[in-house]
Design a protein around this motif. Structure first.
Motif, short mmCIF file in Angstrom:
data_model
loop_
_atom_site.label_atom_id
_atom_site.label_comp_id
_atom_site.label_asym_id
_atom_site.label_seq_id
_atom_site.Cartn_x
_atom_site.Cartn_y
_atom_site.Cartn_z
N LYS A 141 9.96 -10.85 21.24
CA LYS A 141 10.75 -9.95 21.69
C LYS A 141 11.05 -8.96 20.55
O LYS A 141 11.06 -7.78 20.83
N VAL A 142 10.94 -9.55 19.28
CA VAL A 142 11.14 -8.65 18.09
C VAL A 142 9.78 -7.84 18.01
O VAL A 142 10.23 -6.60 17.42
N PHE A 143 8.85 -8.61 17.74
CA PHE A 143 7.67 -7.75 17.38
C PHE A 143 7.23 -6.84 18.55
O PHE A 143 6.67 -5.63 18.03
N THR A 144 7.44 -7.00 19.96
CA THR A 144 7.30 -6.02 20.80
C THR A 144 8.43 -4.91 20.87
O THR A 144 8.26 -4.14 21.68
N ASN A 145 9.74 -4.97 20.20
CA ASN A 145 10.41 -3.88 20.45
C ASN A 145 10.00 -2.78 19.85
O ASN A 145 9.52 -2.52 18.55
N PRO A 146 10.13 -1.34 20.40
CA PRO A 146 9.58 -0.31 20.16
C PRO A 146 10.27 0.09 18.52
O PRO A 146 9.45 0.70 17.70
N LEU A 147 11.52 -0.19 18.25
CA LEU A 147 12.27 -0.01 17.19
C LEU A 147 11.61 -0.76 16.09
O LEU A 147 11.34 -0.15 14.99
N SER A 148 11.08 -1.92 16.20
CA SER A 148 10.44 -2.68 15.00
C SER A 148 9.07 -2.21 14.80
O SER A 148 8.66 -2.21 13.60
N GLN A 149 8.37 -1.82 15.97
CA GLN A 149 7.05 -1.16 15.68
C GLN A 149 7.07 0.33 14.94
O GLN A 149 6.48 0.42 13.90
N TRP A 150 8.15 0.97 15.21
CA TRP A 150 8.39 2.29 14.58
C TRP A 150 8.78 1.99 13.17
O TRP A 150 8.14 2.78 12.10
N LEU A 151 9.54 0.96 12.88
CA LEU A 151 9.90 0.67 11.46
C LEU A 151 8.55 0.35 10.73
O LEU A 151 8.45 0.51 9.43
N TYR A 152 7.71 -0.57 11.28
CA TYR A 152 6.62 -1.25 10.63
C TYR A 152 5.69 -0.15 10.13
O TYR A 152 4.82 -0.22 9.35
N ARG A 153 5.50 1.09 11.14
CA ARG A 153 4.67 2.05 11.01
C ARG A 153 4.96 3.05 9.70
O ARG A 153 3.91 3.51 8.92
N TRP A 154 6.28 2.59 9.08
CA TRP A 154 6.50 3.31 8.07
C TRP A 154 5.87 2.59 6.48
O TRP A 154 5.93 3.02 5.62
N LEU A 155 5.40 1.42 6.73
CA LEU A 155 4.79 0.71 5.76
C LEU A 155 3.22 1.42 5.76
O LEU A 155 2.56 1.60 6.65
N HIS A 156 2.99 1.99 4.21
CA HIS A 156 1.51 2.23 4.14
C HIS A 156 0.52 1.07 4.74
O HIS A 156 0.78 -0.02 4.59
N PRO A 157 -0.72 1.73 5.47
CA PRO A 157 -1.55 0.50 5.82
C PRO A 157 -2.09 -0.13 4.76
O PRO A 157 -2.58 -1.34 4.90
N ASP A 158 -2.19 0.16 3.80
CA ASP A 158 -2.78 -0.57 2.58
C ASP A 158 -1.97 -1.77 2.07
O ASP A 158 -1.99 -2.63 1.71
N LEU A 159 -0.45 -1.61 2.60
CA LEU A 159 0.57 -2.81 2.57
C LEU A 159 0.76 -3.54 3.94
O LEU A 159 0.61 -4.75 3.88
N GLY A 160 0.88 -2.61 4.89
CA GLY A 160 1.16 -3.27 6.21
C GLY A 160 0.22 -4.25 6.84
O GLY A 160 0.46 -5.13 7.25
N VAL A 161 -1.35 -3.65 6.55
CA VAL A 161 -2.41 -4.51 7.36
C VAL A 161 -2.49 -5.75 6.48
O VAL A 161 -2.33 -6.87 7.05
N PRO A 162 -2.57 -5.85 5.29
CA PRO A 162 -2.88 -7.21 4.64
C PRO A 162 -1.58 -7.91 4.60
O PRO A 162 -1.55 -9.27 4.62
N LEU A 163 -0.64 -7.50 4.62
CA LEU A 163 1.16 -8.34 4.65
C LEU A 163 0.99 -9.05 6.31
O LEU A 163 1.20 -10.33 6.12
N ALA A 164 0.35 -8.37 7.35
CA ALA A 164 0.60 -9.02 8.57
C ALA A 164 -0.68 -10.00 8.69
O ALA A 164 -0.58 -11.01 9.33
N GLN A 165 -1.82 -9.85 8.07
CA GLN A 165 -2.87 -10.45 8.02
C GLN A 165 -2.53 -11.73 7.24
O GLN A 165 -2.81 -12.77 7.81
N TYR A 166 -1.89 -12.11 6.23
CA TYR A 166 -1.22 -12.86 5.68
C TYR A 166 -0.29 -13.70 6.55
O TYR A 166 -0.51 -15.12 6.76
N PHE A 167 0.55 -13.08 7.15
CA PHE A 167 1.31 -14.12 7.95
C PHE A 167 0.63 -14.37 9.15
O PHE A 167 1.21 -15.55 9.86
N SER A 168 -0.40 -13.89 9.97
CA SER A 168 -0.93 -14.11 11.07
C SER A 168 -1.62 -15.53 10.90
O SER A 168 -1.80 -16.25 11.95
#
Length: 252
Positions: A141-168
């Protein structure tokens, strides 16, 4: 959808491309692309039941690097006129309109009913269905919340993508992955989900992924639950020839 004689509907899930590394997953990707190239000869439709990628997030103008062989083959198949349908999984649930706009492949975020040759199918990925798994359901529910997704997009892809891959890979509660051992019919949440759905409507087949276990479970003598397994350990898929559904295995 009517399936012509000699044509088949194919179902596949859980490739987790990109895991555990791009180099290692490329070997599995090559096998999957070869399979797609083979089945396009007699496919009436192809259903991808989620977790095609181990991580996927769509920024406004950026998607994760890689997977060009798979994406190119799907584009070729779709351009040839063969319908392809995609159901998001718990690893690629942040998929929006990239597949729809670039590949003309519809994307579904919940299970959906289909009918083939008068057979009723309920199709989806399978995460968060049935009783239990409450920690993952709250996290989803947190991950699919539009606000959560909007906030995550503020992370630069060079940070956001490897961070999410690590936790995945590392966090099982976030990924929603379950133990890859059959727990018995009374303890498998997807089996319980299917049986509850049958209380209100008849389905001939339930098609899900997520469990990474190729399963064919007779529910009541008239309905079957089929799990398509994965392309990591099992290399399994399901095919419907217009009359019956079969689970099959590649020998890569």
């Amino acid at each position: 959808m009517n399936i012509p004689e000699g044509k088949k509907v194919y179902f596949s899930s859980d490739n987790h491309l990109g895991a555990p590394t791009m180099e290692e997953s490329r070997k599995r990707e090559a096998i999957f692309v070869q399979w797609l190239d083979r089945i396009k000869e007699d496919a009436a439709a192809i259903f991808l039941l989620g977790d095609l990628f181990d991580f996927w997030f769509e920024y406004k103008h950026v998607v994760p690097k890689g997977f060009v062989r798979t994406l190119g083959k799907l584009a070729e198949i779709r351009d040839s006129g063969i319908p392809v349908y995609f159901f998001v999984g718990n690893h690629d649930l942040w998929m929006n309109d990239y597949f729809e706009e670039e590949l003309n492949i519809p994307v579904y975020h919940k299970p959906k009913e289909f009918q083939f040759n008068n057979k009723n199918f309920l199709i989806g990925h399978g995460d968060g269905l049935g009783p239990g798994d409450k920690g993952y359901k709250r996290m989803k529910k947190v991950f699919t919340n539009p606000l959560s997704q909007w906030l995550y997009r503020w992370l630069h892809p060079d940070l956001g993508v490897p961070l999410a891959q690590y936790f995945s890979v590392k966090n099982k509660m976030i990924s929603g992955d379950e133990d890859q051992e059959f727990l018995g019919e009374d303890n498998e949440w997807l089996i319980q989900y299917c049986r509850r759905k049958l209380e209100s409507k008849h389905y001939d087949y339930f098609l899900f992924g997520h469990r990474h276990l190729p399963l064919e479970i007779d529910l009541n003598g008239k309905s079957m639950y089929v799990n398509t397994g994965d392309w990591i350990s099992h290399y399994t898929f399901a095919e419907f020839d217009g009359k019956e559904l079969k689970l099959k295995k590649l020998n890569p």
